[in-house]
Design a protein around this motif. Sequence first.
Motif, PDB file in Angstrom:
ATOM      1  N   ILE A  73      90.023  76.243  73.176  1.00 29.23           N
ATOM      2  CA  ILE A  73      90.471  77.561  72.723  1.00 29.23           C
ATOM      3  C   ILE A  73      91.926  77.502  72.274  1.00 29.23           C
ATOM      4  CG2 ILE A  73      90.952  79.929  73.476  1.00 29.23           C
ATOM      5  CD1 ILE A  73      88.465  79.571  75.378  1.00 29.23           C
ATOM      6  N   LEU A  74      92.768  76.881  73.088  1.00 29.31           N
ATOM      7  CA  LEU A  74      94.190  76.776  72.727  1.00 29.31           C
ATOM      8  C   LEU A  74      94.396  75.941  71.466  1.00 29.31           C
ATOM      9  CD1 LEU A  74      95.907  76.327  76.210  1.00 29.31           C
ATOM     10  CD2 LEU A  74      95.994  78.333  74.713  1.00 29.31           C
ATOM     11  N   PHE A  75      93.681  74.825  71.350  1.00 23.98           N
ATOM     12  CA  PHE A  75      93.805  73.987  70.158  1.00 23.98           C
ATOM     13  C   PHE A  75      93.391  74.768  68.921  1.00 23.98           C
ATOM     14  CE2 PHE A  75      92.911  69.773  72.675  1.00 23.98           C
ATOM     15  CZ  PHE A  75      94.124  69.889  73.319  1.00 23.98           C
ATOM     16  N   LYS A  76      92.350  75.594  69.049  1.00 30.00           N
ATOM     17  CA  LYS A  76      91.902  76.400  67.908  1.00 30.00           C
ATOM     18  C   LYS A  76      92.968  77.434  67.534  1.00 30.00           C
ATOM     19  CE  LYS A  76      88.194  79.418  66.291  1.00 30.00           C
ATOM     20  NZ  LYS A  76      86.965  80.114  66.660  1.00 30.00           N
ATOM     21  N   GLU A  77      93.570  78.063  68.539  1.00 27.95           N
ATOM     22  CA  GLU A  77      94.560  79.115  68.283  1.00 27.95           C
ATOM     23  C   GLU A  77      95.880  78.565  67.743  1.00 27.95           C
ATOM     24  OE1 GLU A  77      94.908  81.045  72.083  1.00 27.95           O
ATOM     25  OE2 GLU A  77      93.029  82.158  71.830  1.00 27.95           O
ATOM     26  N   SER A  91      90.071  63.713  72.539  1.00 31.96           N
ATOM     27  CA  SER A  91      89.044  62.701  72.282  1.00 31.96           C
ATOM     28  C   SER A  91      87.684  63.152  72.795  1.00 31.96           C
ATOM     29  CB  SER A  91      89.419  61.378  72.951  1.00 31.96           C
ATOM     30  OG  SER A  91      90.590  60.864  72.387  1.00 31.96           O
ATOM     31  N   THR A  92      87.672  63.727  73.971  1.00 28.59           N
ATOM     32  CA  THR A  92      86.412  64.202  74.546  1.00 28.59           C
ATOM     33  C   THR A  92      85.796  65.273  73.665  1.00 28.59           C
ATOM     34  OG1 THR A  92      87.149  63.687  76.790  1.00 28.59           O
ATOM     35  CG2 THR A  92      85.345  65.276  76.574  1.00 28.59           C
ATOM     36  N   ILE A  93      86.593  66.240  73.249  1.00 26.25           N
ATOM     37  CA  ILE A  93      86.091  67.327  72.400  1.00 26.25           C
ATOM     38  C   ILE A  93      85.504  66.759  71.107  1.00 26.25           C
ATOM     39  CG2 ILE A  93      86.770  69.310  70.971  1.00 26.25           C
ATOM     40  CD1 ILE A  93      89.002  69.833  73.121  1.00 26.25           C
ATOM     41  N   ASP A 147      84.887  76.777  69.217  1.00 29.26           N
ATOM     42  CA  ASP A 147      86.264  76.373  69.533  1.00 29.26           C
ATOM     43  C   ASP A 147      86.445  74.866  69.386  1.00 29.26           C
ATOM     44  OD1 ASP A 147      87.058  79.026  70.116  1.00 29.26           O
ATOM     45  OD2 ASP A 147      86.277  78.833  72.156  1.00 29.26           O
ATOM     46  N   GLY A 148      85.493  74.093  69.874  1.00 30.41           N
ATOM     47  CA  GLY A 148      85.576  72.641  69.751  1.00 30.41           C
ATOM     48  C   GLY A 148      85.528  72.179  68.309  1.00 30.41           C
ATOM     49  N   LEU A 149      84.762  72.892  67.485  1.00 26.98           N
ATOM     50  CA  LEU A 149      84.673  72.526  66.068  1.00 26.98           C
ATOM     51  C   LEU A 149      86.012  72.669  65.356  1.00 26.98           C
ATOM     52  CD1 LEU A 149      81.176  73.945  65.129  1.00 26.98           C
ATOM     53  CD2 LEU A 149      81.874  71.549  65.212  1.00 26.98           C
ATOM     54  N   ALA A 150      86.852  73.558  65.838  1.00 27.22           N
ATOM     55  CA  ALA A 150      88.195  73.676  65.253  1.00 27.22           C
ATOM     56  C   ALA A 150      88.934  72.348  65.389  1.00 27.22           C
ATOM     57  CB  ALA A 150      88.968  74.809  65.926  1.00 27.22           C
ATOM     58  N   THR A 178      82.947  74.913  57.958  1.00 22.14           N
ATOM     59  CA  THR A 178      83.880  76.027  58.216  1.00 22.14           C
ATOM     60  C   THR A 178      83.187  77.247  58.808  1.00 22.14           C
ATOM     61  OG1 THR A 178      83.664  76.761  55.917  1.00 22.14           O
ATOM     62  CG2 THR A 178      85.518  75.294  56.440  1.00 22.14           C
ATOM     63  N   LEU A 179      81.929  77.105  59.121  1.00 23.37           N
ATOM     64  CA  LEU A 179      81.176  78.196  59.732  1.00 23.37           C
ATOM     65  C   LEU A 179      81.841  78.681  61.019  1.00 23.37           C
ATOM     66  CD1 LEU A 179      78.546  79.747  59.207  1.00 23.37           C
ATOM     67  CD2 LEU A 179      77.338  77.963  60.492  1.00 23.37           C
ATOM     68  N   TYR A 180      82.454  77.762  61.762  1.00 22.12           N
ATOM     69  CA  TYR A 180      83.104  78.119  63.028  1.00 22.12           C
ATOM     70  C   TYR A 180      84.250  79.121  62.831  1.00 22.12           C
ATOM     71  CZ  TYR A 180      87.220  75.284  62.013  1.00 22.12           C
ATOM     72  OH  TYR A 180      88.381  74.798  61.458  1.00 22.12           O
ATOM     73  N   LEU A 181      84.847  79.151  61.651  1.00 20.19           N
ATOM     74  CA  LEU A 181      85.935  80.097  61.369  1.00 20.19           C
ATOM     75  C   LEU A 181      85.396  81.493  61.062  1.00 20.19           C
ATOM     76  CD1 LEU A 181      88.076  77.882  58.980  1.00 20.19           C
ATOM     77  CD2 LEU A 181      88.731  78.627  61.283  1.00 20.19           C
ATOM     78  N   TRP A 182      84.282  81.539  60.371  1.00 17.13           N
ATOM     79  CA  TRP A 182      83.742  82.791  59.862  1.00 17.13           C
ATOM     80  C   TRP A 182      82.812  83.498  60.840  1.00 17.13           C
ATOM     81  CZ3 TRP A 182      78.539  83.755  58.607  1.00 17.13           C
ATOM     82  CH2 TRP A 182      78.305  84.951  57.930  1.00 17.13           C
TER      83      TRP A 182
END
Length: 189
Positions: free
Chosen positions: A16-20, A54-56, A98-101, A160-164
């Motif tokens: 979540i933080l990495f995505k934000e 790496s895990t994500i 979130d991981g896809l980000a 980019t589906l994860y964004l929309w």
Amino acid sequence: MKPESRKQEIINAASILFKEKGYSAVTMRDLAKAMGIKAASLYNHIQSKQEILSTIIIELAEEFTTGMNRIVNSNENSIQKLEKIIDLHIDVTLRNADGLASLNSDWMHLEEENLQHFEKMRHDYEENFRNIVRNGVDKEEIKPCNIEIIVFSTLSTLRTLYLWYPKQKDIDAAILKHDMVSVLLKGVV
């Protein structure tokens, strides 16, 4: 369903933080604060921020690779295979947007061995996709359009589906799958 391990809780919070904020902007202190624990406590479960990244990324890339391999090795025609790939992307997006980000935006921060592993999986995935499309064009299942344009436009949309999708409140998963297949494979006219 078994409860999440503490390590998985850390990975989910980091996703979540990495995505934000992006991987580079997130510190272990940020992660600890988001989880309501002390930063030192994180190291009881993980070695580093790099391990989390790496895990994500590697787990998601392996999920896509496994799915693609199953699709490639099926006896379905090219259109059916493309439908399954669209379903795969939607399923993964619904489970882990979130991981896809990180998979799409932060992969270049992987350390060398994991970076090479990821790049190979991504390359192989794209080649498998390209071969399915090429085979479909050769068998006249798919219109004879430029293969690279088909690959680019389809994969760009799916990646980019994860964004929309998380912003969509009125589109349920079944409608998403049906309409994405329809639009991506048949067009809008």
